[in-house]
Every structure is written in C-alpha cells, then in structure tokens.
Design a protein around this motif. Sequence first.
Motif: not given
Length: 415
Positions: A196-204
């Motif tokens: 799987s791919l996790i791409w260009r997320n913002t987690s804050f």
Amino acid sequence: MGRTKTIVCGLLAYLLNVGSLGAATLEVGKGHTFIRIKSALLAANTGDTVLVHSGFYREGTLVVDKPLSLIGIDKPVVDGEKKVECLTIRSDSVLVKGFKVTRSGYASLDDPAGIKLLNSQGSVIRDNELEDNFFGIYLSHCRNCRIENNILRAYGIEEQQIGNGIHCWKSDSLQIIANRVNGHRDGIYFEFVTQSLIWRNTSFQNIRYGLHFMFSNNDTYITNIFRKNGAGVAVMYSHHVSMLNNYFAENWGDAAFGILLKEIADSEIRGNRFVNNTAALYLEGASRMRIVKNTFRTNGWALKIQASCMDNEVVQNNFFSNTFDCSTNGDLVLNSFQQNYWDHYEGYDLNRDGIGDIPFHPLSLFNVIVEKNPPVMLLFRSFMVNLLDQSERVLPSLTPENFKDEQPAMKPLAL
C-alpha cells in the motif's frame, strides 16, 4: 408479414431492455424525488448515482450494499448524532464524494466510524470532510481502495477516548493520498496492511502517532508531513517498508520521535527531513536498514541506535546543529557510517577530495554519560563537559572505537 412484426417487436423489446440497463441518477433533498438518503439508496440499482443536495441528514446509519456513486452537492451533512456509525459500505466499487460526515457514535467494541468500508474492493472516498467522529475512515479487509483529499478533524484529549483518523486493518493495495488529519489517536494507522501507498498526507497534532505501522509489510510512504504529534511516527514489527521524502517536525516530549523503528528489517529511509524533534530517528531491534541522504537539523538526538540493531547503513546524510548526533546503549557496534556530513567534525582534508582525512566519532563521551544518567543533562554546555569531550577525542576510553564515520564529508551534501 407476421414474421416481420415479430422481429420488430423483438427489436423494440431489446432496445427497451438495453435502455433500462443504463445507469440512473437519483436526487435527494427538498424539492427532489427523494427526501431521505436511505430511500434513494434502497431504490438505486447497480451503477446508479445518488446525488444528495445540501442540508442536514439525520437518518441513523446509512448502508451502501451495491456498487454506486454517492455524491454530495454543496457539502450536505450526514450527522450520526453521537449515537451511530454514519456511513457503512458493504460493497465493491463505491464512490463517496463531497459530504461532511460528523458526530459518529463512540464505542470501544464495534469501533463506529464516520465512514467504514467492510470487505470492499475498488472503492473511492474522496473530497469529504469528517469532523468529531470516533474513527474517521475505517477500512477492514479491503483491497484496491483509494482514500483521497479528505479532511479529518477530531477533538480527542486522551487516546483511550478517541479512535484513529484513517484506520486500515487486514487490507491490501490501498492508496492513502493527500488527506489532512488531526486530533485523533493516530493520524493514519496500518495493521496487517500490505502493498500500500501513503502519499502527500499531512498528519499533525494527533494524540499519539502521526502514522503507526504494525505488522505491515511491503508498504511505502512518500512526501508526507508529520508535525507536532504526541510521539511522532512508529513503524513496528514490519519489513520492506520504504520511507521517502517525508518531513518530520516538532515532535517534542520525553518519549517523542521523528520516527520510532522497532523490530523492523530490510527497509529504507531516504530523502527525509527531520527538524526539531526530541529524537529524530530511534532504532530498536532494527536490522538491514538503509538510512540514506536524509537531513537532521536542530534535533535533541539525530540518531538513537540501540545495541539490538545490526547491519544498518547510515550513508550520505547531513547533520546540522543537533544537540547530539548519535547515541547508543551498548559497546558493540554492528552498524556502519559512511560519507555523512557532520557539522561537529573538526578534521581536515589535505588532498582536497571532499572527504575528511581522519574519521569522525559522532558519539560524544557526555552523550554516553547522559544515556546512563539522564539528570546529568543539567551540566550540558558547561566547561567541564567540553573538556571531557575534547579529552575523549584525543584518547578514546568510554566510547566504542568502531562507532565512527571513516569518510566524513567536508561540506554539506546536496540532497
């Protein structure tokens, strides 16, 4: 003549049948065919589109059990009223787009969510806003699903009272792209998730981790931002994970990290930036890791490599203004450092090949002392500490002799 009439009637029946197979559009809202979303979902056939116009919809749990598109116009609100799961998908090939999904029920046994996908393949959740839900988007036993460009907000204070933003369990070939997640227990959570791919997320500003891996192999996360999370990012009990071009910043606290790697193997950390973290990269039980072309700037510890780690390569990274460049809790060093730039390096380059002529020992004596006696940190920057470190560089006695970079770069590397 009779035969011709039969053929014509048959052709008309065929054309009518083909027409009936075409996808229909069902509209929901005041002044439209349906007032309730549930009624439209019951009436819809495979391949239909349900258009939901703006308004508040409090209908209990909405269930999609056939392939269709559920599209919101002007952000209609699906409200769980703190009682139920808002939307449950039990079908393949479902599109959900353009909704505000809010106030799901809270429970620890069945994990209610804003949007939950169960045994779904090829579904897409896109351009939605999820606010004040127990879990945001929850995927279980899913394959080839895409979660894209959603905003997920929660207001959790303690991790036991809130679920994860995007929670993925026992799934394969997922794409988690360009979402914005804050206020949950973990921003993005993978358990038994592969390919799987996790791409260009913002987690804050999540309570625990911005991203959390457990038993998830052959995955990649690229160009994400993880900022001001309680404990940073954790990748545990996994292998063949690629961590590329991410930004880890301002994860401060006694047990906070840019990345925590625990019992992980055969993975790569490349092109990332670690800025203002308590410990940028913490390795425990990590083996055969490639840590290449990353930038570590103004962290408390750039690298904490425990004695349980082996066969890891730290190559061509930049280390700027970190309090401590490296730390370890053992004497045996089974990892290699090559051609990194260390701003604490005071060596020389007589042949001007860009590589220092003497090795650099990134592990300071004071660091060794602090590792065993943390309160000693109060003496940091004192004259005595500087004298100890200078003496250790001349005659190493307590720091491992082979904890060194044989070819330190003289100038910062262009990364």
